[in-house]
Design an enzyme around this catalytic site. Structure first.
Site, mmCIF file in Angstrom:
data_model
loop_
_atom_site.group_PDB
_atom_site.id
_atom_site.type_symbol
_atom_site.label_atom_id
_atom_site.label_comp_id
_atom_site.label_asym_id
_atom_site.label_seq_id
_atom_site.Cartn_x
_atom_site.Cartn_y
_atom_site.Cartn_z
ATOM 1 N N ASP A 36 -66.693 -19.068 2.684
ATOM 2 C CA ASP A 36 -65.899 -18.348 1.685
ATOM 3 C C ASP A 36 -66.729 -17.328 0.928
ATOM 4 O O ASP A 36 -67.948 -17.389 0.911
ATOM 5 C CB ASP A 36 -65.376 -19.345 0.644
ATOM 6 C CG ASP A 36 -64.109 -20.026 1.115
ATOM 7 O OD1 ASP A 36 -63.468 -19.501 2.032
ATOM 8 O OD2 ASP A 36 -63.770 -21.073 0.542
ATOM 9 N N LYS A 58 -62.213 -14.918 0.379
ATOM 10 C CA LYS A 58 -60.966 -14.589 -0.300
ATOM 11 C C LYS A 58 -61.258 -13.977 -1.664
ATOM 12 O O LYS A 58 -62.113 -14.445 -2.379
ATOM 13 C CB LYS A 58 -60.130 -15.855 -0.496
ATOM 14 C CG LYS A 58 -59.548 -16.332 0.809
ATOM 15 C CD LYS A 58 -58.761 -17.598 0.625
ATOM 16 C CE LYS A 58 -59.668 -18.788 0.634
ATOM 17 N NZ LYS A 58 -59.036 -20.051 0.863
ATOM 18 N N MET A 172 -61.115 -19.694 -12.747
ATOM 19 C CA MET A 172 -60.285 -18.540 -12.347
ATOM 20 C C MET A 172 -59.447 -18.010 -13.515
ATOM 21 O O MET A 172 -58.301 -17.622 -13.321
ATOM 22 C CB MET A 172 -59.354 -18.937 -11.188
ATOM 23 C CG MET A 172 -60.087 -19.339 -9.934
ATOM 24 S SD MET A 172 -59.010 -20.019 -8.657
ATOM 25 C CE MET A 172 -58.797 -21.692 -9.221
HETATM 26 C C1 LIG Z 1 -61.319 -20.891 -6.010
HETATM 27 S S1 LIG Z 1 -62.205 -21.628 -7.329
HETATM 28 C C2 LIG Z 1 -63.264 -22.660 -6.381
HETATM 29 C C3 LIG Z 1 -63.937 -23.715 -7.188
HETATM 30 C C4 LIG Z 1 -64.934 -24.531 -6.384
HETATM 31 N N1 LIG Z 1 -64.289 -25.263 -5.320
HETATM 32 C C5 LIG Z 1 -65.718 -25.496 -7.273
HETATM 33 O O1 LIG Z 1 -65.584 -26.719 -7.116
HETATM 34 O O2 LIG Z 1 -66.469 -25.027 -8.118
HETATM 35 C C6 LIG Z 1 -63.244 -20.304 -7.834
HETATM 36 C C7 LIG Z 1 -63.586 -20.342 -9.320
HETATM 37 O O3 LIG Z 1 -64.615 -21.292 -9.566
HETATM 38 C C8 LIG Z 1 -65.407 -20.864 -10.648
HETATM 39 N N2 LIG Z 1 -66.792 -20.729 -10.186
HETATM 40 C C9 LIG Z 1 -67.276 -21.113 -8.997
HETATM 41 N N3 LIG Z 1 -68.601 -20.922 -8.933
HETATM 42 C C10 LIG Z 1 -68.973 -20.405 -10.112
HETATM 43 C C11 LIG Z 1 -70.221 -19.985 -10.673
HETATM 44 N N4 LIG Z 1 -71.368 -20.081 -9.983
HETATM 45 N N5 LIG Z 1 -70.236 -19.481 -11.930
HETATM 46 C C12 LIG Z 1 -69.093 -19.400 -12.654
HETATM 47 N N6 LIG Z 1 -67.887 -19.788 -12.172
HETATM 48 C C13 LIG Z 1 -67.822 -20.284 -10.933
HETATM 49 C C14 LIG Z 1 -64.827 -19.540 -11.125
HETATM 50 O O4 LIG Z 1 -63.895 -19.831 -12.145
HETATM 51 C C15 LIG Z 1 -64.131 -19.064 -9.871
HETATM 52 O O5 LIG Z 1 -63.121 -18.123 -10.174
#
Ligand SMILES: C[S@@+](CC[C@H](N)C(=O)[O-])C[C@H]1O[C@@H](n2cnc3c(N)ncnc32)[C@H](O)[C@@H]1O
Length: 259
Positions: A36, A58, A172
């Site tokens: 991803d 995505k 998000m």
């Molecule tokens: C589609 S979700 C996926 C979440 C992922 N499966 C998890 O467990 O962290 C994507 C969102 O996760 C958050 N996110 C993921 N990695 C991040 C990071 N390194 N720093 C800040 N936000 C993060 C943000 O809010 C982003 O828009």
């Protein structure tokens, strides 16, 4: 031909050292990695030469490879005998559609495993010295998704979320942060509730903001974050700010502290 196998693997929040030992093993044994947008290059660099890498990345409201096609791709690759790693940011089962992929694999009779990852909330908070729970400050934590379907209001139970005893983590939520703040305050959460916002947490590009609900929208505009952003709302955010002031003074190029 013998059917292959799919590992749904969590890549953690960004820092390659936050991959689990099991994730590293699965990546080492794979002959295809389907990944991803959230998986950073530094983690892709750990994939051995010769392993087929497929980017199905995505963007919000824009899906270069639709979920149905990803599901079909995983089934097709496994039926062709491949050892597939489906690499997803954070944990595959937290806002990651990993469970939908698992359901497709089950329906198709494909052997699969799920390798947990450190979700962004836990990885970004702890790495910033911030507890999500803390005796006397937060007795629980909730994770919510702050994005919406096109032109629909956010479908969240604001009354229950506006709870000063509980830490609220919003994934998000960047595009809708004004609406999120407005609803929380309207349901009684104090406008001075501390907020920690982190962009690209645990990576060299990480940026942090410490604010409160009422100042957050303005501070965010000035910050012009780009990349994934997480909001952690609640009293525990004040601990993170204090620890940052004590420990990061003089070495905080990546940190913006806003009282
Ligand atoms: C589609 S979700 C996926 C979440 C992922 N499966 C998890 O467990 O962290 C994507 C969102 O996760 C958050 N996110 C993921 N990695 C991040 C990071 N390194 N720093 C800040 N936000 C993060 C943000 O809010 C982003 O828009």
């Amino acid at each position: 031909m013998a059917v292959g196998k799919v590992s749904l693997v969590g890549a953690g929040p960004g820092d390659p050292e936050l991959l689990t030992v099991k994730a590293v093993r699965a990546i080492r044994e794979a002959d295809v990695v389907v990944y991803d947008r959230l998986v950073p290059q530094s983690i892709l660099d750990t994939i051995a030469d010769g392993v087929l890498q497929i980017n199905v990345g995505k963007q919000a409201a824009h899906h270069p490879v639709p979920q149905d096609e990803i599901n079909e791709m995983l089934v097709r690759l496994a039926r062709a005998g491949r050892t597939v790693v489906r690499l997803k940011g954070g944990d595959p089962f937290i806002f990651g559609r990993g469970s939908e992929e698992a359901a497709e694999l089950e329906a198709a009779g494909i052997p699969y495993e799920v390798v947990p990852g450190i979700t962004a909330a836990q990885g970004c908070a702890a790495a910033a010295r911030m507890p999500l729970t803390h005796r006397g400050l937060a007795s629980g934590v909730r994770y919510v998704a702050g994005h919406r379907k096109a032109n629909e209001p956010l479908d969240l139970d604001w009354r229950s979320l506006a709870d000063p005893e509980t830490t609220l983590v919003v994934y998000m939520g960047l595009a809708n942060i004004e609406e999120i703040v407005r609803n929380l305050v309207a349901e009684g959460l104090s406008a001075t509730t501390p907020v920690f916002a982190i962009c690209q947490g645990t990576t060299p590009q990480e940026r942090r903001i410490y604010a409160c609900l009422e100042t957050l929208p303005t501070v965010l505009k000035d910050a012009s974050f780009s990349g994934p952003v997480l909001f952690i709302i609640g009293r525990v955010a004040a601990i993170a700010m204090e620890r940052s002031e004590r420990n990061d003074a003089g070495s905080s190029e990546a940190i913006s502290v806003v009282a």
